[in-house]
Design an enzyme around this catalytic site. Structure first.
Site, PDB file in Angstrom:
ATOM      1  N   CYS A   1     -97.956 121.437  68.977  1.00 33.85           N
ATOM      2  CA  CYS A   1     -98.454 122.504  69.541  1.00 33.85           C
ATOM      3  C   CYS A   1     -99.694 123.234  68.893  1.00 33.85           C
ATOM      4  O   CYS A   1     -99.530 123.212  67.711  1.00 33.85           O
ATOM      5  CB  CYS A   1     -97.345 123.963  69.632  1.00 33.85           C
ATOM      6  SG  CYS A   1     -95.819 123.722  70.428  1.00 33.85           S
TER       7      CYS A   1
ATOM      8  N   TRP B   1     -96.125 121.067  72.685  1.00 33.56           N
ATOM      9  CA  TRP B   1     -95.118 119.887  72.331  1.00 33.56           C
ATOM     10  C   TRP B   1     -93.712 120.311  72.404  1.00 33.56           C
ATOM     11  O   TRP B   1     -93.437 121.313  71.677  1.00 33.56           O
ATOM     12  CB  TRP B   1     -95.341 119.154  71.022  1.00 33.56           C
ATOM     13  CG  TRP B   1     -94.996 117.719  71.049  1.00 33.56           C
ATOM     14  CD1 TRP B   1     -94.837 116.710  71.344  1.00 33.56           C
ATOM     15  CD2 TRP B   1     -93.446 117.872  70.197  1.00 33.56           C
ATOM     16  NE1 TRP B   1     -94.189 115.874  71.086  1.00 33.56           N
ATOM     17  CE2 TRP B   1     -92.936 116.346  70.415  1.00 33.56           C
ATOM     18  CE3 TRP B   1     -92.615 118.661  69.672  1.00 33.56           C
ATOM     19  CZ2 TRP B   1     -91.775 115.807  69.817  1.00 33.56           C
ATOM     20  CZ3 TRP B   1     -91.210 118.134  69.267  1.00 33.56           C
ATOM     21  CH2 TRP B   1     -90.920 116.913  69.161  1.00 33.56           C
TER      22      TRP B   1
ATOM     23  N   GLU C   1     -95.305  98.630  59.694  1.00 35.13           N
ATOM     24  CA  GLU C   1     -96.249  99.497  60.168  1.00 35.13           C
ATOM     25  C   GLU C   1     -96.794  98.822  61.532  1.00 35.13           C
ATOM     26  O   GLU C   1     -97.147  99.696  62.357  1.00 35.13           O
ATOM     27  CB  GLU C   1     -97.481  99.755  59.252  1.00 35.13           C
ATOM     28  CG  GLU C   1     -98.634 100.371  59.641  1.00 35.13           C
ATOM     29  CD  GLU C   1     -98.597 101.730  60.288  1.00 35.13           C
ATOM     30  OE1 GLU C   1     -97.422 102.354  59.869  1.00 35.13           O
ATOM     31  OE2 GLU C   1     -99.548 102.283  60.759  1.00 35.13           O
TER      32      GLU C   1
ATOM     33  N   ARG D   1    -101.959 117.683  69.081  1.00 33.08           N
ATOM     34  CA  ARG D   1    -100.928 118.373  68.574  1.00 33.08           C
ATOM     35  C   ARG D   1     -99.769 118.653  69.725  1.00 33.08           C
ATOM     36  O   ARG D   1     -98.616 118.787  69.085  1.00 33.08           O
ATOM     37  CB  ARG D   1    -101.386 119.864  68.129  1.00 33.08           C
ATOM     38  CG  ARG D   1    -102.254 119.792  66.985  1.00 33.08           C
ATOM     39  CD  ARG D   1    -102.731 121.265  66.671  1.00 33.08           C
ATOM     40  NE  ARG D   1    -101.392 121.762  66.175  1.00 33.08           N
ATOM     41  CZ  ARG D   1    -101.298 121.867  64.518  1.00 33.08           C
ATOM     42  NH1 ARG D   1    -101.894 121.177  63.861  1.00 33.08           N
ATOM     43  NH2 ARG D   1    -100.120 122.170  64.104  1.00 33.08           N
TER      44      ARG D   1
ATOM     45  N   LYS E   1     -96.960 100.572  65.411  1.00 33.53           N
ATOM     46  CA  LYS E   1     -97.981 100.829  66.245  1.00 33.53           C
ATOM     47  C   LYS E   1     -97.833 100.250  67.473  1.00 33.53           C
ATOM     48  O   LYS E   1     -98.121 100.976  68.720  1.00 33.53           O
ATOM     49  CB  LYS E   1     -99.431 100.105  65.554  1.00 33.53           C
ATOM     50  CG  LYS E   1    -100.033 100.684  64.455  1.00 33.53           C
ATOM     51  CD  LYS E   1    -100.411 101.867  64.512  1.00 33.53           C
ATOM     52  CE  LYS E   1     -99.816 102.981  64.147  1.00 33.53           C
ATOM     53  NZ  LYS E   1     -99.736 103.727  62.927  1.00 33.53           N
TER      54      LYS E   1
ATOM     55  N   ASN F   1     -96.218 128.358  67.672  1.00 33.16           N
ATOM     56  CA  ASN F   1     -95.992 127.104  67.131  1.00 33.16           C
ATOM     57  C   ASN F   1     -94.951 126.965  66.320  1.00 33.16           C
ATOM     58  O   ASN F   1     -95.065 127.893  65.278  1.00 33.16           O
ATOM     59  CB  ASN F   1     -97.392 126.548  66.879  1.00 33.16           C
ATOM     60  CG  ASN F   1     -97.228 125.099  66.058  1.00 33.16           C
ATOM     61  OD1 ASN F   1     -96.470 124.342  66.306  1.00 33.16           O
ATOM     62  ND2 ASN F   1     -98.211 124.866  65.039  1.00 33.16           N
ATOM     63  N   GLY F   2     -93.949 126.230  66.426  1.00 34.98           N
ATOM     64  CA  GLY F   2     -92.861 126.351  65.397  1.00 34.98           C
ATOM     65  C   GLY F   2     -91.389 126.386  66.066  1.00 34.98           C
ATOM     66  O   GLY F   2     -91.499 125.975  67.170  1.00 34.98           O
TER      67      GLY F   2
ATOM     68  N   LYS G   1     -99.572 114.596  67.027  1.00 39.94           N
ATOM     69  CA  LYS G   1     -99.961 113.720  65.869  1.00 39.94           C
ATOM     70  C   LYS G   1     -99.098 114.731  64.565  1.00 39.94           C
ATOM     71  O   LYS G   1     -99.108 114.050  63.588  1.00 39.94           O
ATOM     72  CB  LYS G   1    -101.614 114.127  65.722  1.00 39.94           C
ATOM     73  CG  LYS G   1    -102.068 113.506  64.673  1.00 39.94           C
ATOM     74  CD  LYS G   1    -103.042 112.783  64.729  1.00 39.94           C
ATOM     75  CE  LYS G   1    -103.666 111.910  63.556  1.00 39.94           C
ATOM     76  NZ  LYS G   1    -103.093 110.535  63.384  1.00 39.94           N
TER      77      LYS G   1
ATOM     78  N   GLU H   1     -95.387 102.833  69.547  1.00 35.42           N
ATOM     79  CA  GLU H   1     -95.684 104.055  69.970  1.00 35.42           C
ATOM     80  C   GLU H   1     -96.847 104.162  71.023  1.00 35.42           C
ATOM     81  O   GLU H   1     -97.009 105.263  71.470  1.00 35.42           O
ATOM     82  CB  GLU H   1     -96.225 104.978  68.622  1.00 35.42           C
ATOM     83  CG  GLU H   1     -97.143 104.488  67.794  1.00 35.42           C
ATOM     84  CD  GLU H   1     -97.827 105.220  66.741  1.00 35.42           C
ATOM     85  OE1 GLU H   1     -97.530 106.481  66.680  1.00 35.42           O
ATOM     86  OE2 GLU H   1     -98.232 104.864  65.780  1.00 35.42           O
TER      87      GLU H   1
ATOM     88  N   HIS I   1     -80.701  86.666  58.927  1.00 33.75           N
ATOM     89  CA  HIS I   1     -79.634  87.689  58.881  1.00 33.75           C
ATOM     90  C   HIS I   1     -79.170  88.269  60.209  1.00 33.75           C
ATOM     91  O   HIS I   1     -78.573  89.266  60.080  1.00 33.75           O
ATOM     92  CB  HIS I   1     -79.628  88.453  57.621  1.00 33.75           C
ATOM     93  CG  HIS I   1     -79.811  87.594  56.444  1.00 33.75           C
ATOM     94  ND1 HIS I   1     -78.783  86.969  55.677  1.00 33.75           N
ATOM     95  CD2 HIS I   1     -80.863  87.147  55.858  1.00 33.75           C
ATOM     96  CE1 HIS I   1     -79.348  86.207  54.808  1.00 33.75           C
ATOM     97  NE2 HIS I   1     -80.498  86.662  54.688  1.00 33.75           N
TER      98      HIS I   1
HETATM   99  C1  F6R Z   1     -97.702 106.751  63.312  1.00 33.58           C
HETATM  100  C2  F6R Z   1     -98.193 108.137  63.081  1.00 33.58           C
HETATM  101  C3  F6R Z   1     -97.012 109.121  62.439  1.00 33.58           C
HETATM  102  C4  F6R Z   1     -97.297 109.763  61.011  1.00 33.58           C
HETATM  103  C5  F6R Z   1     -96.279 110.565  60.387  1.00 33.58           C
HETATM  104  C6  F6R Z   1     -96.619 111.293  59.331  1.00 33.58           C
HETATM  105  O1  F6R Z   1     -98.781 106.344  63.990  1.00 33.58           O
HETATM  106  O2  F6R Z   1     -98.999 108.813  62.917  1.00 33.58           O
HETATM  107  O3  F6R Z   1     -95.797 108.184  61.962  1.00 33.58           O
HETATM  108  O4  F6R Z   1     -97.819 108.947  60.160  1.00 33.58           O
HETATM  109  O5  F6R Z   1     -95.694 111.554  61.630  1.00 33.58           O
HETATM  110  O6  F6R Z   1     -97.831 112.240  59.406  1.00 33.58           O
HETATM  111  P1  F6R Z   1     -98.584 112.736  58.354  1.00 33.58           P
HETATM  112  O7  F6R Z   1     -99.295 111.734  57.585  1.00 33.58           O
HETATM  113  O8  F6R Z   1     -99.413 113.676  59.106  1.00 33.58           O
HETATM  114  O9  F6R Z   1     -97.520 113.332  57.356  1.00 33.58           O
END
Ligand code: F6R
Length: 616
Positions: free
Chosen positions: A2, A74, A489, A27, A493, A100-101, A611, A496, A512
């Site tokens: 948010c 959000w 990783e 956000r 990507k 926000n929270g 994010k 998501e 396995h």
């Molecule tokens: C994936 C992504 C998330 C963040 C995670 C941690 O692309 O962006 O998995 O890496 O939410 O976020 P930070 O680094 O801000 O603690």
């Protein structure tokens, strides 16, 4: 999660807030709304959907006024509907709030208020807080004043269990806006004849660079020309005015179609920035002043715990390999959301690192605080210098990657891995690494940005390969040793942003169980650079090919033998094993990006995500 922006000044508030919300959309983007104060009334406009939906909604009837609060949501409590969008008003309709929270005890508070005839119009926890402030405010019959509103906010927040960053307006108090924070970020922007409240400085950097980053339990009252910072329990609180260190342009697309692509392309520079000024040629080591530890203290470290979430945890996993192999110190990665509730046995000489791009991820923050409670020194590796983790940690290393706006983390990952390498080098040089080993590592590290550029030049070819596999049912990513975390990783990507189911595993785990998934519709991506386990990866590739699974390989220039057995091959420049993750991830970021574009997905704002994850 948010985003909040509030404005109080001389200009029309609505356009300033809408433009600020656009910057905060990363956000959360489930619904948006604003409240503008004018002529003793609060006009609320809100709707489900994105900021552009709010703009269309406003086009017919934008409320006029010089103070207002706004929000991009959000969803946590209640779906993304018009009614659940913020702002929310209290029982009287005179008080408006954005939040926000999460208010954890909202249901019991709502029950109490409903018993007093308060009528709720949403499913949200936030509306309860708006009513609670109104309840406290109208308990008294004094004249409407800033102090009365402050007292009501203070009293209401004492009831609350949970986290909040809020902005509050009262219809009868045009010269004040109240903000408060606990666990969710809130910044005060100081302008000339105008002031702001925002979740993040990116929303206000166009208007001012002077900012106060509020601390937990801070309350603030802002007017057009003044502000006061208080503590929740009364009295003045300490604060500091900081100058925002990035410009508005850094947060713009500058010609790229998406922030994710822009940020992938920024990596030669961001990796360089992560090492800039931190390499000592004379001593063949790295110099990380921000660790705030003497060489003697560093030498006594006998165990390292690295914590983070999502992409940051994958960078930490690469760090685990780096620290163990270059510094010979046992290191382990703990996912923050697990670590915060675990009772991990550690001893005095365990050093903890919290990795977080935003520096606001609630689980990482909680894991850090838990570590500190147990008496450990916890160092932060953050991008956002004003973030809570950056401020509460006992020291650390900034990424200096510039704003990362695409929801999918890209450049923050390579910055974190670069810093992990610097850390491993520093510790290694205090232990068994010779000066010539140190020099080799430095020389190789310095060559990385140019090697990333070389990979970026293959973008058109990677795009073609991506288009070929875009309609796959699922994907498997496989890698070993330093590249086992890269498999995870890369799978993250893919999931998501393209919504294709993908998972990442150490290559040898295939047999396995995972190999059961291999089919012509489920390609395997092997990360198989020319390293100590190259031949092992080749055997695993053969096993997949024997089962008619398509294989895409990421390998090192010169390893052309893979072209014989793989369907597609992408080459990276030669580099030592321990630096290969900084290169292998680049084509995989591009691969998932192009697949998502091909499928018409909203790359920068994938569904259901935000994010900065500031709720548990
Ligand atoms: C994936 C992504 C998330 C963040 C995670 C941690 O692309 O962006 O998995 O890496 O939410 O976020 P930070 O680094 O801000 O603690």
């Amino acid at each position: 999660m948010c985003g909040i922006i509030g404005y109080i000044g001389k200009r029309e508030a609505a356009p300033i807030m809408v433009e600020g919300l656009r910057k905060l959309e990363y956000r959360g983007y489930d619904s948006a709304g604003l409240a503008v104060l004018s002529g003793g009334r609060i006009a609320v406009r809100k709707c489900s959907g994105r900021i552009q939906d709010l703009q269309s909604h406003l086009a017919e009837n934008t409320p006029s006024g010089v103070s207002g609060i706004s929000h991009t949501r959000w969803a946590t409590h209640g779906p993304a509907t018009d009614n659940n969008a913020h702002p929310h008003t209290d029982h009287s309709g005179n008080i408006a709030l954005v939040h926000n929270g999460v208010i954890e005890n909202y249901q019991s508070l709502r029950d109490v208020l409903e018993a007093q005839d308060h009528v709720f119009h949403s499913d949200t926890d936030s509306e309860v807080l708006a009513h609670l402030i109104g309840y406290e405010y109208y308990k008294k019959t004094e004249p409407d004043t800033q102090e009365r509103l402050l007292d009501a906010v203070r009293a209401a927040l004492r009831w609350v269990k949970g986290t909040y960053g809020i902005a509050v307006l009262h219809a009868e108090l045009p010269n004040v806006m109240i903000g408060a924070r606990l666990g969710s970020p809130l910044v005060v922007g100081l302008g000339k004849g105008e002031n702001f409240l925002a979740s993040d400085v990116s929303a206000i950097v166009r208007h001012t660079r002077d900012a106060i980053y509020l601390n937990d339990y801070d309350l603030v009252a802002i007017g057009p020309n003044d502000f006061d910072v208080y503590s929740l329990d009364g009295g003045a609180a300490q604060f500091e005015v900081s100058v925002v260190d990035f410009s508005e342009e850094q947060a713009e697309l500058t010609g790229y179609p998406h922030y994710m692509l822009k940020e992938i392309y920024e990596q030669p520079e961001s990796v360089l920035n992560a090492m800039r000024g931190r390499l000592s040629i004379e001593e063949s080591t790295a110099v990380l002043g921000g660790l705030n530890m003497t060489a003697q203290e560093l030498r006594t470290i006998d165990r390292i715990v690295l914590t983070g979430c999502g992409t940051a945890s994958h960078a930490a996993m690469v760090g685990e390999y780096l620290i163990e192999s270059l510094a010979r110190i046992p290191a382990e990665v703990e996912i923050s959301s697990e670590l915060r509730y675990r009772n991990l046995p550690t001893d005095r000489d365990t050093l903890m690192f919290a990795l977080s791009q935003s520096g606001e991820t609630i689980d990482t923050l909680a894991a850090m605080r838990e570590g500190q409670r147990k008496g450990h020194r916890v160092l932060g590796i953050c991008n956002n210098v004003a973030s809570t983790i950056a401020r509460e940690s006992d020291g650390g290393v900034y990424m200096h990657a510039g704003p990362e706006i695409g929801v999918a983390a890209t450049k923050s990952f390579t910055s974190q891995v670069t810093i992990m390498t610097l850390l491993a080098l520093t510790l290694g040089r205090m232990n068994h690494l010779s000066a010539s080993d140190g020099k080799t590592i430095i020389d190789e590290l310095k060559a990385v940005p140019e090697k990333i550029r070389t990979i970026l030049k293959q973008d058109a070819q990677i795009k073609k390969i991506a288009q070929k596999y875009a309609r796959s049912k699922g994907m498997l990513f496989l890698g070993r040793q330093f590249n086992a975390p890269i498999a995870q990783e890369a799978a993250l990507k893919m999931k998501e942003i393209s919504y294709i189911y993908a998972s990442g595993h150490p290559s040898a785990e295939l047999k396995h169980g995972i190999i059961a998934l291999v089919s012509p519709e489920t390609p395997c991506v092997f990360i198989a650079p020319d390293d100590s386990v190259f031949e092992k990866n080749v055997s695993n590739i053969e096993e997949v090919k024997a089962r008619r699974g398509p294989v895409i390989a990421i390998t090192t220039e010169g390893k052309t033998e893979l072209e014989r057995i793989c369907d597609d091959v992408i080459y990276i420049p030669k580099c030592p094993d321990y630096l290969s993750p900084l290169l292998t991830i680049i084509p995989l970021q591009l691969f998932s990006y192009h697949i998502a574009v091909e499928l018409g997905c909203d790359v920068d704002k994938p569904r259901n995500l935000a994010k900065s994850v500031t709720v548990e």
